[in-house]
Design a protein around this motif. Structure first.
Motif, short mmCIF file in Angstrom:
data_model
loop_
_atom_site.label_atom_id
_atom_site.label_comp_id
_atom_site.label_asym_id
_atom_site.label_seq_id
_atom_site.Cartn_x
_atom_site.Cartn_y
_atom_site.Cartn_z
N ASP A 70 9.47 -2.21 -0.05
CA ASP A 70 10.56 -3.05 0.42
C ASP A 70 11.38 -3.44 -0.80
OD1 ASP A 70 12.24 -5.04 1.35
OD2 ASP A 70 10.66 -6.28 2.22
N ASN A 71 12.41 -2.63 -1.08
CA ASN A 71 13.21 -2.84 -2.28
C ASN A 71 14.00 -4.15 -2.22
OD1 ASN A 71 13.96 -1.81 -4.87
ND2 ASN A 71 15.98 -1.34 -4.04
N GLU A 72 14.41 -4.54 -1.02
CA GLU A 72 15.21 -5.76 -0.85
C GLU A 72 14.44 -7.00 -1.29
OE1 GLU A 72 16.99 -8.16 2.92
OE2 GLU A 72 17.45 -6.00 2.83
N ASN A 73 13.12 -7.05 -0.97
CA ASN A 73 12.29 -8.20 -1.33
C ASN A 73 11.40 -7.94 -2.55
OD1 ASN A 73 13.02 -10.13 0.76
ND2 ASN A 73 12.13 -8.65 2.17
N CYS A 74 11.61 -6.80 -3.21
CA CYS A 74 10.84 -6.43 -4.41
C CYS A 74 9.34 -6.42 -4.14
CB CYS A 74 11.15 -7.36 -5.57
SG CYS A 74 12.88 -7.36 -6.03
N ARG A 75 8.94 -5.76 -3.04
CA ARG A 75 7.53 -5.71 -2.64
C ARG A 75 7.10 -4.27 -2.37
NH1 ARG A 75 8.28 -10.28 1.90
NH2 ARG A 75 8.63 -12.04 0.49
N VAL A 76 5.82 -4.02 -2.63
CA VAL A 76 5.19 -2.76 -2.26
C VAL A 76 4.01 -3.13 -1.38
CG1 VAL A 76 4.08 -0.65 -3.07
CG2 VAL A 76 5.88 -1.70 -4.45
N TYR A 77 4.01 -2.62 -0.14
CA TYR A 77 2.99 -2.98 0.84
C TYR A 77 1.86 -1.95 0.88
CZ TYR A 77 5.98 -6.61 2.75
OH TYR A 77 6.73 -7.74 2.91
N TYR A 78 0.65 -2.47 1.06
CA TYR A 78 -0.55 -1.65 1.18
C TYR A 78 -1.38 -2.17 2.34
CZ TYR A 78 0.31 0.63 -3.26
OH TYR A 78 0.87 1.39 -4.26
N ARG A 79 -2.28 -1.34 2.85
CA ARG A 79 -3.19 -1.73 3.92
C ARG A 79 -4.61 -1.56 3.37
NH1 ARG A 79 -2.21 -4.26 8.72
NH2 ARG A 79 -0.27 -3.10 8.84
N GLY A 80 -5.44 -2.59 3.58
CA GLY A 80 -6.83 -2.53 3.13
C GLY A 80 -7.70 -1.83 4.14
N THR A 81 -8.88 -1.41 3.71
CA THR A 81 -9.83 -0.78 4.63
C THR A 81 -10.30 -1.77 5.68
OG1 THR A 81 -11.64 -1.27 3.10
CG2 THR A 81 -10.65 0.91 2.94
N ASN A 82 -10.08 -3.06 5.43
CA ASN A 82 -10.43 -4.11 6.38
C ASN A 82 -9.33 -4.34 7.41
OD1 ASN A 82 -8.49 -5.24 4.76
ND2 ASN A 82 -9.78 -6.89 3.99
#
Length: 146
Positions: A70-82
């Motif tokens: 998410d370049n607009e909010n300066c975030r990189v999202y990930y999903r955990g195995t949980n």
């Protein structure tokens, strides 16, 4: 790191067992705690602690799978195995912080970056992805590829 010998391991185990025995005797009233007993127990704990510190145990980090940038909010999202969602958010120049996310994808609780590994850094050329790739490389965020 110097490997521990079997003798050192055995001495550390006996030392801790001795401390446990002394504490059990004090707790049941069989032994009165005095300065000498306390100093002896502390010495045993310190010796065992020195051996334990030398154990070269692998660090197990939780793996996160890349979801999106998410370049607009300066975030990189990930999903955990949980199943939980996490994001790395740019906090200051070239420094990202890791957070758990709310259901809406907003950063919630800050986590220790060293306890997590990512499967892949984002491959896009946007500013956030480029900055995060550099951060991930500097901080050893990527999991070992087999």
């Amino acid at each position: 790191m110097t490997p521990i010998t079997a003798t050192e391991k055995s001495q550390a185990a006996r030392g801790l067992a001795g401390v446990a025995d002394v504490l059990r005797q004090v707790a049941t009233g069989q032994l009165q705690l005095n300065e000498a007993t306390l100093l002896s127990a502390l010495a045993r704990i310190e010796n065992a602690s020195a051996v334990i510190e030398r154990i070269d145990a692998p660090v197990v980090r939780k793996l996160l799978a890349l979801e999106k940038t998410d370049n607009e909010n300066c975030r990189v999202y990930y999903r955990g195995t949980n199943g939980l969602r996490y994001c790395y958010q740019l906090e200051s120049r070239q420094v990202f912080a890791l957070f758990t996310c709310t259901a809406q994808g907003e950063p919630s609780i800050q986590l220790d970056v060293a306890e997590y590994a990512i499967d892949y850094a984002p491959g896009s050329d946007c500013k956030t992805a480029s900055a995060f790739r550099a951060f991930a490389q500097r901080h050893g965020c990527e999991a070992e590829q087999e």
